[in-house]
Design a protein around this motif. Structure first.
Motif, PDB file in Angstrom:
ATOM      1  N   LEU A  67      87.841 -53.770  35.234  1.00  0.00           N
ATOM      2  CA  LEU A  67      87.585 -52.727  34.242  1.00  0.00           C
ATOM      3  C   LEU A  67      88.578 -51.578  34.381  1.00  0.00           C
ATOM      4  O   LEU A  67      89.045 -51.019  33.374  1.00  0.00           O
ATOM      5  CB  LEU A  67      86.153 -52.206  34.388  1.00  0.00           C
ATOM      6  N   ASP A  68      88.911 -51.212  35.619  1.00  0.00           N
ATOM      7  CA  ASP A  68      89.886 -50.140  35.830  1.00  0.00           C
ATOM      8  C   ASP A  68      91.245 -50.524  35.252  1.00  0.00           C
ATOM      9  O   ASP A  68      91.910 -49.706  34.604  1.00  0.00           O
ATOM     10  CB  ASP A  68      90.012 -49.844  37.325  1.00  0.00           C
ATOM     11  N   GLY A 107      76.156 -47.249  32.394  1.00  0.00           N
ATOM     12  CA  GLY A 107      76.788 -48.542  32.166  1.00  0.00           C
ATOM     13  C   GLY A 107      76.219 -49.265  30.976  1.00  0.00           C
ATOM     14  O   GLY A 107      76.960 -49.822  30.147  1.00  0.00           O
ATOM     15  N   ASN A 108      74.895 -49.281  30.859  1.00  0.00           N
ATOM     16  CA  ASN A 108      74.269 -49.966  29.737  1.00  0.00           C
ATOM     17  C   ASN A 108      74.520 -49.221  28.430  1.00  0.00           C
ATOM     18  O   ASN A 108      74.663 -49.841  27.372  1.00  0.00           O
ATOM     19  CB  ASN A 108      72.762 -50.110  29.983  1.00  0.00           C
ATOM     20  N   LYS A 130      78.758 -35.957  27.530  1.00  0.00           N
ATOM     21  CA  LYS A 130      78.060 -34.808  28.097  1.00  0.00           C
ATOM     22  C   LYS A 130      77.582 -35.081  29.513  1.00  0.00           C
ATOM     23  O   LYS A 130      77.522 -34.165  30.353  1.00  0.00           O
ATOM     24  CB  LYS A 130      76.868 -34.448  27.194  1.00  0.00           C
ATOM     25  N   ASN A 131      77.248 -36.324  29.815  1.00  0.00           N
ATOM     26  CA  ASN A 131      76.656 -36.668  31.106  1.00  0.00           C
ATOM     27  C   ASN A 131      77.560 -37.547  31.967  1.00  0.00           C
ATOM     28  O   ASN A 131      77.096 -38.188  32.909  1.00  0.00           O
ATOM     29  CB  ASN A 131      75.322 -37.377  30.873  1.00  0.00           C
ATOM     30  N   VAL A 132      78.849 -37.580  31.642  1.00  0.00           N
ATOM     31  CA  VAL A 132      79.767 -38.492  32.319  1.00  0.00           C
ATOM     32  C   VAL A 132      79.872 -38.210  33.816  1.00  0.00           C
ATOM     33  O   VAL A 132      79.988 -39.133  34.633  1.00  0.00           O
ATOM     34  CB  VAL A 132      81.152 -38.452  31.649  1.00  0.00           C
ATOM     35  N   GLY A 133      79.824 -36.935  34.204  1.00  0.00           N
ATOM     36  CA  GLY A 133      79.991 -36.586  35.612  1.00  0.00           C
ATOM     37  C   GLY A 133      78.926 -37.150  36.518  1.00  0.00           C
ATOM     38  O   GLY A 133      79.196 -37.532  37.667  1.00  0.00           O
ATOM     39  N   ASP A 153      80.297 -35.136  39.364  1.00  0.00           N
ATOM     40  CA  ASP A 153      79.383 -34.002  39.507  1.00  0.00           C
ATOM     41  C   ASP A 153      78.991 -33.792  40.964  1.00  0.00           C
ATOM     42  O   ASP A 153      78.491 -32.713  41.326  1.00  0.00           O
ATOM     43  CB  ASP A 153      78.116 -34.220  38.679  1.00  0.00           C
ATOM     44  N   TYR A 154      79.213 -34.794  41.799  1.00  0.00           N
ATOM     45  CA  TYR A 154      78.819 -34.735  43.210  1.00  0.00           C
ATOM     46  C   TYR A 154      80.032 -34.790  44.129  1.00  0.00           C
ATOM     47  O   TYR A 154      79.931 -35.184  45.296  1.00  0.00           O
ATOM     48  CB  TYR A 154      77.874 -35.896  43.535  1.00  0.00           C
ATOM     49  N   SER A 155      81.195 -34.398  43.612  1.00  0.00           N
ATOM     50  CA  SER A 155      82.446 -34.403  44.385  1.00  0.00           C
ATOM     51  C   SER A 155      82.749 -35.781  44.955  1.00  0.00           C
ATOM     52  O   SER A 155      83.226 -35.916  46.091  1.00  0.00           O
ATOM     53  CB  SER A 155      82.376 -33.365  45.518  1.00  0.00           C
ATOM     54  N   SER A 156      82.445 -36.814  44.187  1.00  0.00           N
ATOM     55  CA  SER A 156      82.735 -38.194  44.586  1.00  0.00           C
ATOM     56  C   SER A 156      83.227 -38.940  43.353  1.00  0.00           C
ATOM     57  O   SER A 156      83.412 -38.354  42.293  1.00  0.00           O
ATOM     58  CB  SER A 156      81.481 -38.860  45.172  1.00  0.00           C
ATOM     59  N   LEU A 157      83.440 -40.245  43.507  1.00  0.00           N
ATOM     60  CA  LEU A 157      83.906 -41.046  42.384  1.00  0.00           C
ATOM     61  C   LEU A 157      83.450 -42.481  42.560  1.00  0.00           C
ATOM     62  O   LEU A 157      83.573 -43.060  43.641  1.00  0.00           O
ATOM     63  CB  LEU A 157      85.437 -41.022  42.293  1.00  0.00           C
ATOM     64  N   TYR A 158      82.911 -43.040  41.478  1.00  0.00           N
ATOM     65  CA  TYR A 158      82.559 -44.454  41.452  1.00  0.00           C
ATOM     66  C   TYR A 158      83.607 -45.144  40.587  1.00  0.00           C
ATOM     67  O   TYR A 158      83.664 -44.948  39.364  1.00  0.00           O
ATOM     68  CB  TYR A 158      81.155 -44.655  40.885  1.00  0.00           C
ATOM     69  N   ALA A 159      84.437 -45.959  41.221  1.00  0.00           N
ATOM     70  CA  ALA A 159      85.621 -46.486  40.552  1.00  0.00           C
ATOM     71  C   ALA A 159      85.281 -47.393  39.373  1.00  0.00           C
ATOM     72  O   ALA A 159      85.860 -47.258  38.287  1.00  0.00           O
ATOM     73  CB  ALA A 159      86.492 -47.237  41.564  1.00  0.00           C
ATOM     74  N   GLY A 160      84.368 -48.328  39.572  1.00  0.00           N
ATOM     75  CA  GLY A 160      84.017 -49.249  38.492  1.00  0.00           C
ATOM     76  C   GLY A 160      83.463 -48.547  37.270  1.00  0.00           C
ATOM     77  O   GLY A 160      83.937 -48.767  36.145  1.00  0.00           O
ATOM     78  N   PRO A 161      82.432 -47.691  37.433  1.00  0.00           N
ATOM     79  CA  PRO A 161      81.921 -46.934  36.290  1.00  0.00           C
ATOM     80  C   PRO A 161      82.986 -46.082  35.607  1.00  0.00           C
ATOM     81  O   PRO A 161      82.971 -45.930  34.391  1.00  0.00           O
ATOM     82  CB  PRO A 161      80.825 -46.066  36.921  1.00  0.00           C
TER      83      PRO A 161
END
Length: 437
Positions: free
Chosen positions: A164-165, A55-56, A83-86, A92-100
Protein backbone atom coordinates in the motif's frame (compact mmCIF):
# COMPACT_ATOMS: atom_id res chain seq x y z
CA UNK A 1 14.45 9.94 -1.86
CA UNK A 2 17.37 8.36 -3.71
CA UNK A 3 16.95 5.99 -6.63
CA UNK A 4 13.34 5.53 -7.70
CA UNK A 5 11.36 3.20 -9.94
CA UNK A 6 8.73 4.68 -12.32
CA UNK A 7 5.16 3.96 -11.30
CA UNK A 8 2.06 4.23 -13.47
CA UNK A 9 -0.94 2.44 -14.82
CA UNK A 10 0.23 -0.74 -16.51
CA UNK A 11 -1.42 -2.14 -19.62
CA UNK A 12 -3.61 -4.48 -17.63
CA UNK A 13 -4.70 -1.95 -15.03
CA UNK A 14 -7.85 -0.02 -15.72
CA UNK A 15 -9.54 2.94 -14.12
CA UNK A 16 -12.63 2.66 -16.31
CA UNK A 17 -15.67 1.43 -14.49
CA UNK A 18 -17.42 -1.71 -15.66
CA UNK A 19 -20.55 -1.47 -17.78
CA UNK A 20 -23.23 -4.09 -17.30
CA UNK A 21 -22.32 -7.40 -15.75
CA UNK A 22 -21.62 -6.77 -12.11
CA UNK A 23 -22.02 -2.99 -12.40
CA UNK A 24 -25.53 -3.38 -10.97
CA UNK A 25 -24.20 -5.41 -8.07
CA UNK A 26 -21.53 -2.77 -7.41
CA UNK A 27 -24.26 -0.12 -7.45
CA UNK A 28 -26.41 -1.96 -4.93
CA UNK A 29 -23.38 -2.46 -2.69
CA UNK A 30 -22.72 1.27 -2.99
CA UNK A 31 -26.27 1.88 -1.77
CA UNK A 32 -25.60 -0.26 1.29
CA UNK A 33 -22.44 1.68 2.08
CA UNK A 34 -24.14 5.05 1.58
CA UNK A 35 -26.85 4.09 4.07
CA UNK A 36 -24.53 2.59 6.67
CA UNK A 37 -21.97 5.39 6.48
CA UNK A 38 -24.62 8.09 6.72
CA UNK A 39 -26.22 6.24 9.63
CA UNK A 40 -22.96 6.42 11.59
CA UNK A 41 -21.89 10.02 11.00
CA UNK A 42 -20.09 9.25 7.74
CA UNK A 43 -17.63 6.64 9.00
CA UNK A 44 -17.28 3.08 10.25
CA UNK A 45 -16.22 1.94 13.71
CA UNK A 46 -14.38 -1.15 14.81
CA UNK A 47 -16.75 -4.00 15.77
CA UNK A 48 -18.31 -3.70 19.19
CA UNK A 49 -17.06 -0.21 19.95
CA UNK A 50 -17.05 3.47 19.11
CA UNK A 51 -13.45 3.67 17.92
CA UNK A 52 -13.00 5.02 14.38
CA UNK A 53 -12.15 2.29 11.87
CA UNK A 54 -10.14 4.30 9.39
CA UNK A 55 -9.16 1.34 7.26
CA UNK A 56 -12.71 0.21 6.61
CA UNK A 57 -13.79 3.80 5.97
CA UNK A 58 -11.01 4.15 3.40
CA UNK A 59 -12.15 0.93 1.73
CA UNK A 60 -15.68 2.35 1.55
CA UNK A 61 -14.48 5.58 -0.06
CA UNK A 62 -12.50 3.60 -2.62
CA UNK A 63 -15.47 1.29 -3.19
CA UNK A 64 -17.82 4.20 -3.87
CA UNK A 65 -15.28 5.87 -6.12
CA UNK A 66 -14.77 2.60 -7.99
CA UNK A 67 -18.50 2.13 -8.47
CA UNK A 68 -18.77 5.77 -9.55
CA UNK A 69 -21.79 6.34 -7.31
CA UNK A 70 -22.73 7.92 -4.00
CA UNK A 71 -20.40 10.90 -4.49
CA UNK A 72 -22.10 12.98 -1.79
CA UNK A 73 -21.57 10.35 0.89
CA UNK A 74 -18.07 9.52 -0.38
CA UNK A 75 -17.18 13.21 0.02
CA UNK A 76 -18.63 13.23 3.54
CA UNK A 77 -16.70 10.09 4.52
CA UNK A 78 -13.53 11.58 3.03
CA UNK A 79 -14.03 14.75 5.06
CA UNK A 80 -14.42 12.68 8.22
CA UNK A 81 -11.26 10.73 7.37
CA UNK A 82 -9.28 13.93 6.85
CA UNK A 83 -10.52 15.36 10.15
CA UNK A 84 -9.56 12.23 12.09
CA UNK A 85 -6.52 11.08 10.11
CA UNK A 86 -4.05 11.66 12.95
CA UNK A 87 -5.73 9.17 15.23
CA UNK A 88 -5.81 6.50 12.54
CA UNK A 89 -2.21 6.79 11.28
CA UNK A 90 -0.75 7.57 14.73
CA UNK A 91 0.56 11.11 14.24
CA UNK A 92 -1.75 12.40 16.99
CA UNK A 93 0.34 10.27 19.38
CA UNK A 94 3.80 11.19 18.04
CA UNK A 95 4.02 7.83 16.26
CA UNK A 96 3.27 6.42 12.82
CA UNK A 97 1.53 3.33 11.50
CA UNK A 98 3.08 2.73 8.10
CA UNK A 99 0.41 0.55 6.51
CA UNK A 100 -2.54 2.78 7.46
CA UNK A 101 -0.57 5.80 6.24
CA UNK A 102 -0.13 4.19 2.83
CA UNK A 103 -3.80 3.26 2.73
CA UNK A 104 -4.87 6.83 3.47
CA UNK A 105 -2.43 8.07 0.84
CA UNK A 106 -4.10 5.89 -1.80
CA UNK A 107 -7.51 7.29 -0.80
CA UNK A 108 -6.29 10.90 -0.79
CA UNK A 109 -4.85 10.59 -4.30
CA UNK A 110 -7.90 8.69 -5.59
CA UNK A 111 -10.35 11.20 -4.09
CA UNK A 112 -8.52 14.29 -5.32
CA UNK A 113 -6.93 15.49 -2.08
CA UNK A 114 -3.50 16.94 -1.38
CA UNK A 115 -1.22 14.22 0.07
CA UNK A 116 1.08 16.86 1.59
CA UNK A 117 -1.71 18.65 3.46
CA UNK A 118 -4.22 16.31 5.10
CA UNK A 119 -6.52 17.21 7.96
CA UNK A 120 -6.59 20.05 10.50
CA UNK A 121 -2.93 19.44 11.43
CA UNK A 122 -1.82 19.53 7.79
CA UNK A 123 -0.19 16.09 7.83
CA UNK A 124 2.29 15.48 5.00
CA UNK A 125 1.74 11.79 4.25
CA UNK A 126 4.69 11.57 1.87
CA UNK A 127 7.09 13.06 4.40
CA UNK A 128 5.77 10.72 7.10
CA UNK A 129 6.37 7.65 4.96
CA UNK A 130 9.81 8.87 3.94
CA UNK A 131 10.74 9.17 7.63
CA UNK A 132 9.72 5.56 8.24
CA UNK A 133 11.55 4.08 5.25
CA UNK A 134 14.56 2.14 6.46
CA UNK A 135 13.99 2.90 10.14
CA UNK A 136 13.92 -0.80 11.03
CA UNK A 137 15.89 -2.22 8.10
CA UNK A 138 16.79 -1.00 4.61
CA UNK A 139 13.84 -0.75 2.24
CA UNK A 140 11.16 -1.43 4.82
CA UNK A 141 8.36 1.01 5.64
CA UNK A 142 8.12 0.59 9.42
CA UNK A 143 5.87 1.73 12.21
CA UNK A 144 7.44 4.44 14.35
CA UNK A 145 8.98 4.40 16.82
CA UNK A 146 10.56 1.07 16.03
CA UNK A 147 11.51 0.56 19.69
CA UNK A 148 10.75 2.24 23.01
CA UNK A 149 7.02 2.65 22.47
CA UNK A 150 6.08 0.87 25.70
CA UNK A 151 4.89 -2.23 23.88
CA UNK A 152 6.64 -5.25 22.46
CA UNK A 153 6.88 -5.22 19.54
CA UNK A 154 6.43 -1.63 18.45
CA UNK A 155 6.59 -2.37 14.72
CA UNK A 156 3.65 -4.27 13.21
CA UNK A 157 4.33 -3.34 9.59
CA UNK A 158 3.65 -6.13 7.10
CA UNK A 159 3.61 -6.99 3.40
CA UNK A 160 0.15 -5.54 2.80
CA UNK A 161 1.28 -2.24 4.29
CA UNK A 162 4.49 -2.27 2.24
CA UNK A 163 2.47 -2.76 -0.93
CA UNK A 164 0.00 0.00 0.00
CA UNK A 165 2.86 2.40 0.78
CA UNK A 166 4.43 1.74 -2.62
CA UNK A 167 1.10 2.15 -4.43
CA UNK A 168 0.33 5.36 -2.53
CA UNK A 169 3.75 6.92 -3.06
CA UNK A 170 3.76 5.74 -6.66
CA UNK A 171 0.39 7.26 -7.45
CA UNK A 172 1.22 10.52 -5.65
CA UNK A 173 4.67 11.08 -7.18
CA UNK A 174 4.90 8.88 -10.27
CA UNK A 175 7.67 6.72 -8.83
CA UNK A 176 8.57 4.63 -5.80
CA UNK A 177 11.87 4.23 -3.90
CA UNK A 178 13.87 1.39 -5.43
CA UNK A 179 14.92 0.10 -2.01
CA UNK A 180 11.26 -0.23 -1.00
CA UNK A 181 10.45 -2.02 -4.25
CA UNK A 182 13.38 -4.41 -3.83
CA UNK A 183 12.31 -5.15 -0.26
CA UNK A 184 8.77 -5.96 -1.39
CA UNK A 185 10.04 -8.26 -4.13
CA UNK A 186 12.15 -10.08 -1.53
CA UNK A 187 8.87 -11.17 0.12
CA UNK A 188 7.86 -13.26 -2.90
CA UNK A 189 7.99 -17.01 -2.26
CA UNK A 190 9.06 -19.68 -4.72
CA UNK A 191 5.42 -20.51 -5.52
CA UNK A 192 4.81 -16.95 -6.74
CA UNK A 193 2.81 -15.78 -3.74
CA UNK A 194 3.95 -13.22 -1.16
CA UNK A 195 4.34 -13.88 2.55
CA UNK A 196 2.23 -11.88 4.96
CA UNK A 197 4.90 -11.02 7.53
CA UNK A 198 7.90 -9.02 6.37
CA UNK A 199 11.28 -10.67 6.67
CA UNK A 200 14.74 -10.34 5.25
CA UNK A 201 15.48 -12.47 2.19
CA UNK A 202 15.95 -16.16 2.86
CA UNK A 203 14.40 -18.50 5.38
CA UNK A 204 10.99 -20.11 5.27
CA UNK A 205 8.43 -18.39 3.09
CA UNK A 206 4.72 -19.17 3.30
CA UNK A 207 2.49 -17.35 0.82
CA UNK A 208 -0.57 -15.44 1.99
CA UNK A 209 -3.51 -14.84 -0.34
CA UNK A 210 -4.40 -11.34 0.82
CA UNK A 211 -0.77 -10.17 0.91
CA UNK A 212 -0.29 -11.56 -2.60
CA UNK A 213 -3.34 -9.68 -3.91
CA UNK A 214 -2.01 -6.34 -2.67
CA UNK A 215 1.60 -7.05 -3.69
CA UNK A 216 0.47 -8.14 -7.16
CA UNK A 217 -1.17 -4.75 -7.66
CA UNK A 218 1.95 -2.92 -6.49
CA UNK A 219 4.26 -4.93 -8.75
CA UNK A 220 1.86 -4.53 -11.69
CA UNK A 221 1.89 -0.76 -11.20
CA UNK A 222 5.68 -0.79 -11.12
CA UNK A 223 6.54 -3.27 -13.83
CA UNK A 224 3.43 -4.10 -15.77
CA UNK A 225 1.29 -7.23 -15.76
CA UNK A 226 3.71 -9.03 -18.07
CA UNK A 227 6.62 -8.74 -15.65
CA UNK A 228 7.79 -12.09 -14.28
CA UNK A 229 7.11 -11.20 -10.63
CA UNK A 230 3.62 -9.92 -11.42
CA UNK A 231 2.83 -12.88 -13.65
CA UNK A 232 3.89 -15.35 -10.96
CA UNK A 233 1.84 -13.56 -8.30
CA UNK A 234 -1.27 -13.51 -10.47
CA UNK A 235 -0.75 -17.14 -11.43
CA UNK A 236 -0.51 -18.05 -7.74
CA UNK A 237 -3.86 -16.36 -7.07
CA UNK A 238 -5.44 -18.01 -10.12
CA UNK A 239 -4.18 -21.38 -8.95
CA UNK A 240 -5.82 -20.92 -5.55
CA UNK A 241 -9.16 -19.81 -7.00
CA UNK A 242 -11.87 -22.43 -6.61
CA UNK A 243 -14.49 -23.32 -9.21
CA UNK A 244 -17.00 -21.10 -7.37
CA UNK A 245 -14.67 -18.11 -7.81
CA UNK A 246 -13.77 -17.88 -4.13
CA UNK A 247 -10.65 -18.54 -2.08
CA UNK A 248 -10.38 -20.63 1.07
CA UNK A 249 -9.13 -18.78 4.13
CA UNK A 250 -7.31 -20.30 7.09
CA UNK A 251 -10.64 -21.27 8.66
CA UNK A 252 -11.63 -23.29 5.61
CA UNK A 253 -14.20 -20.72 4.44
CA UNK A 254 -14.68 -18.98 1.12
CA UNK A 255 -14.86 -15.32 2.09
CA UNK A 256 -15.71 -12.00 0.45
CA UNK A 257 -12.68 -10.01 1.59
CA UNK A 258 -10.11 -12.28 -0.02
CA UNK A 259 -12.20 -12.60 -3.17
CA UNK A 260 -12.61 -8.82 -3.26
CA UNK A 261 -8.90 -8.00 -3.11
CA UNK A 262 -8.06 -10.87 -5.48
CA UNK A 263 -10.59 -9.43 -7.94
CA UNK A 264 -8.76 -6.11 -7.71
CA UNK A 265 -5.46 -7.86 -8.50
CA UNK A 266 -7.03 -9.66 -11.48
CA UNK A 267 -8.45 -6.35 -12.73
CA UNK A 268 -5.03 -4.69 -12.44
CA UNK A 269 -3.37 -7.57 -14.24
CA UNK A 270 -5.94 -7.85 -17.01
CA UNK A 271 -7.01 -11.37 -15.95
CA UNK A 272 -10.60 -11.02 -17.14
CA UNK A 273 -11.66 -14.65 -16.80
CA UNK A 274 -10.45 -14.87 -13.22
CA UNK A 275 -11.96 -11.46 -12.46
CA UNK A 276 -15.38 -12.53 -13.77
CA UNK A 277 -15.21 -15.70 -11.70
CA UNK A 278 -14.37 -13.76 -8.53
CA UNK A 279 -17.15 -11.26 -9.25
CA UNK A 280 -19.64 -14.08 -9.62
CA UNK A 281 -18.65 -15.40 -6.22
CA UNK A 282 -19.02 -11.94 -4.66
CA UNK A 283 -22.45 -11.53 -6.25
CA UNK A 284 -23.52 -14.86 -4.75
CA UNK A 285 -22.88 -13.44 -1.26
CA UNK A 286 -24.84 -10.24 -1.83
CA UNK A 287 -28.00 -9.73 0.21
CA UNK A 288 -31.16 -9.51 -1.88
CA UNK A 289 -34.84 -8.81 -1.30
CA UNK A 290 -35.11 -11.62 1.22
CA UNK A 291 -32.98 -9.64 3.67
CA UNK A 292 -34.12 -6.71 5.76
CA UNK A 293 -34.27 -3.49 3.75
CA UNK A 294 -31.39 -2.01 5.75
CA UNK A 295 -29.08 -4.86 4.69
CA UNK A 296 -29.92 -5.19 1.00
CA UNK A 297 -26.96 -4.75 -1.29
CA UNK A 298 -24.44 -5.58 1.41
CA UNK A 299 -22.05 -8.44 0.80
CA UNK A 300 -21.94 -11.14 3.46
CA UNK A 301 -18.54 -12.37 4.57
CA UNK A 302 -19.38 -16.01 3.81
CA UNK A 303 -22.29 -18.08 2.53
CA UNK A 304 -23.03 -19.08 6.12
CA UNK A 305 -23.31 -15.40 7.06
CA UNK A 306 -25.59 -14.78 4.10
CA UNK A 307 -27.94 -17.50 5.35
CA UNK A 308 -27.95 -15.90 8.80
CA UNK A 309 -28.67 -12.44 7.42
CA UNK A 310 -31.61 -13.64 5.32
CA UNK A 311 -33.23 -15.30 8.35
CA UNK A 312 -35.17 -13.89 11.28
CA UNK A 313 -33.37 -14.41 14.59
CA UNK A 314 -35.56 -15.36 17.52
CA UNK A 315 -33.27 -16.57 20.31
CA UNK A 316 -30.55 -14.54 22.01
CA UNK A 317 -27.92 -16.81 20.47
CA UNK A 318 -29.34 -16.25 16.99
CA UNK A 319 -29.50 -12.49 17.54
CA UNK A 320 -25.85 -12.43 18.60
CA UNK A 321 -24.87 -14.45 15.53
CA UNK A 322 -26.95 -12.08 13.39
CA UNK A 323 -25.26 -8.97 14.81
CA UNK A 324 -21.82 -10.51 14.33
CA UNK A 325 -22.67 -11.32 10.70
CA UNK A 326 -23.77 -7.70 10.16
CA UNK A 327 -20.41 -6.49 11.51
CA UNK A 328 -18.59 -8.78 9.10
CA UNK A 329 -20.73 -7.59 6.19
CA UNK A 330 -19.81 -3.99 7.02
CA UNK A 331 -16.16 -4.99 6.65
CA UNK A 332 -16.59 -7.23 3.62
CA UNK A 333 -18.74 -4.98 1.42
CA UNK A 334 -16.26 -2.12 0.76
CA UNK A 335 -13.45 -4.33 -0.58
CA UNK A 336 -15.98 -6.46 -2.46
CA UNK A 337 -17.50 -3.36 -4.08
CA UNK A 338 -14.26 -2.30 -5.74
CA UNK A 339 -13.88 -5.86 -7.02
CA UNK A 340 -17.47 -5.95 -8.29
CA UNK A 341 -16.84 -2.64 -10.06
CA UNK A 342 -13.86 -4.14 -11.86
CA UNK A 343 -11.57 -1.60 -10.22
CA UNK A 344 -8.15 -1.75 -8.60
CA UNK A 345 -5.95 0.36 -6.34
CA UNK A 346 -3.86 1.54 -9.28
CA UNK A 347 -6.63 3.32 -11.14
CA UNK A 348 -9.58 3.90 -8.79
CA UNK A 349 -10.60 7.55 -8.90
CA UNK A 350 -13.45 9.82 -7.92
CA UNK A 351 -13.32 11.48 -11.34
CA UNK A 352 -16.70 11.26 -13.03
CA UNK A 353 -18.45 9.79 -10.01
CA UNK A 354 -22.17 10.48 -9.71
CA UNK A 355 -24.17 11.45 -6.64
CA UNK A 356 -26.79 8.91 -7.67
CA UNK A 357 -27.41 5.67 -5.80
CA UNK A 358 -29.45 2.88 -7.42
CA UNK A 359 -33.04 2.77 -6.21
CA UNK A 360 -34.46 -0.30 -4.57
CA UNK A 361 -36.40 -2.51 -6.93
CA UNK A 362 -37.85 -5.19 -4.69
CA UNK A 363 -41.44 -6.36 -5.19
CA UNK A 364 -43.96 -4.54 -3.03
CA UNK A 365 -45.70 -6.36 -0.22
CA UNK A 366 -48.65 -8.43 -1.45
CA UNK A 367 -52.01 -6.72 -1.11
CA UNK A 368 -54.69 -8.18 1.17
CA UNK A 369 -58.42 -7.50 0.89
CA UNK A 370 -60.47 -7.24 4.09
CA UNK A 371 -64.22 -7.34 4.65
CA UNK A 372 -64.28 -3.55 4.29
CA UNK A 373 -62.46 -3.74 0.94
CA UNK A 374 -59.42 -1.84 2.20
CA UNK A 375 -56.01 -2.61 0.70
CA UNK A 376 -52.79 -3.02 2.64
CA UNK A 377 -49.67 -1.82 0.81
CA UNK A 378 -45.97 -1.51 1.53
CA UNK A 379 -45.00 1.35 3.88
CA UNK A 380 -44.58 4.75 2.29
CA UNK A 381 -41.03 5.47 1.29
CA UNK A 382 -40.12 1.82 0.84
CA UNK A 383 -38.58 2.69 -2.51
CA UNK A 384 -35.43 4.51 -1.45
CA UNK A 385 -31.94 5.22 -2.69
CA UNK A 386 -30.80 1.88 -1.42
CA UNK A 387 -29.48 -1.48 -2.40
CA UNK A 388 -31.71 -3.61 -4.56
CA UNK A 389 -32.27 -7.12 -5.88
CA UNK A 390 -29.03 -8.90 -6.45
CA UNK A 391 -27.74 -12.32 -7.38
CA UNK A 392 -29.33 -15.19 -5.51
CA UNK A 393 -27.47 -18.45 -4.88
CA UNK A 394 -29.24 -20.09 -7.79
CA UNK A 395 -28.53 -17.22 -10.16
CA UNK A 396 -25.06 -16.30 -8.98
CA UNK A 397 -23.22 -18.31 -11.60
CA UNK A 398 -23.84 -15.47 -14.03
CA UNK A 399 -22.60 -12.11 -12.73
CA UNK A 400 -25.31 -9.48 -12.93
CA UNK A 401 -28.20 -11.88 -12.35
CA UNK A 402 -30.98 -10.29 -10.34
CA UNK A 403 -33.14 -11.67 -7.60
CA UNK A 404 -36.39 -13.36 -8.62
CA UNK A 405 -39.08 -10.68 -8.62
CA UNK A 406 -41.97 -12.31 -10.43
CA UNK A 407 -44.30 -15.26 -9.94
CA UNK A 408 -46.36 -17.60 -12.04
CA UNK A 409 -49.88 -16.14 -12.22
CA UNK A 410 -51.67 -19.51 -12.29
CA UNK A 411 -49.72 -20.73 -9.29
CA UNK A 412 -50.52 -17.54 -7.41
CA UNK A 413 -54.24 -17.86 -8.20
CA UNK A 414 -54.30 -21.49 -7.05
CA UNK A 415 -52.54 -20.56 -3.83
CA UNK A 416 -55.07 -17.80 -3.23
CA UNK A 417 -57.98 -20.21 -3.71
CA UNK A 418 -56.49 -22.68 -1.23
CA UNK A 419 -55.96 -19.92 1.33
CA UNK A 420 -59.54 -18.73 0.82
CA UNK A 421 -60.93 -22.23 1.47
CA UNK A 422 -58.73 -22.65 4.51
CA UNK A 423 -59.89 -19.30 5.81
CA UNK A 424 -63.54 -20.27 5.40
CA UNK A 425 -62.97 -23.54 7.21
CA UNK A 426 -61.18 -21.74 10.03
CA UNK A 427 -64.09 -19.30 10.34
CA UNK A 428 -66.60 -22.16 10.66
CA UNK A 429 -64.39 -23.89 13.24
CA UNK A 430 -64.04 -20.67 15.22
CA UNK A 431 -67.81 -20.17 15.29
CA UNK A 432 -68.33 -23.73 16.49
CA UNK A 433 -65.79 -23.22 19.30
CA UNK A 434 -67.46 -19.96 20.23
CA UNK A 435 -70.85 -21.66 20.45
CA UNK A 436 -69.58 -24.16 22.98
CA UNK A 437 -67.41 -21.82 25.05
Amino acid sequence: MGVTVPFGLASGAGSARVAGGTAEQAGYAAGFMVRTLAGNEDHYNYPGGESFDGGNTVDAILGLDGAGLGRTEADAAFAYLRKNVGGYIGTDYSSLYAGPTGKVLVAVVAHGGDPRDVGPKHVDLLAQLQSSLGAAEPGRYSDLPVTGCGYDPCDYSNTIGQALDIIGVGRATGSAPKEAVDYLLAQQCTDGGFRGELAAAGGACTSDLDATAFAAQAVTGLRGADDAAATRALAFLAGKQAANGGFLNGDGQYNANTAGVAAQAFAAGGRRAELALAQGFLASLQLDCRADESLRGGVAFTAADRAILTSTPTTDKQKTAFDDAVDRALRATPQATLGLAGGDLLGVSVDGASTAVPAEDCPTAPTSTTSTATTSTAPAGSTTAAAAPVATPAASAAPGALAFTGADVALTALLGLVLLLLGAAALVLARRKGAHA
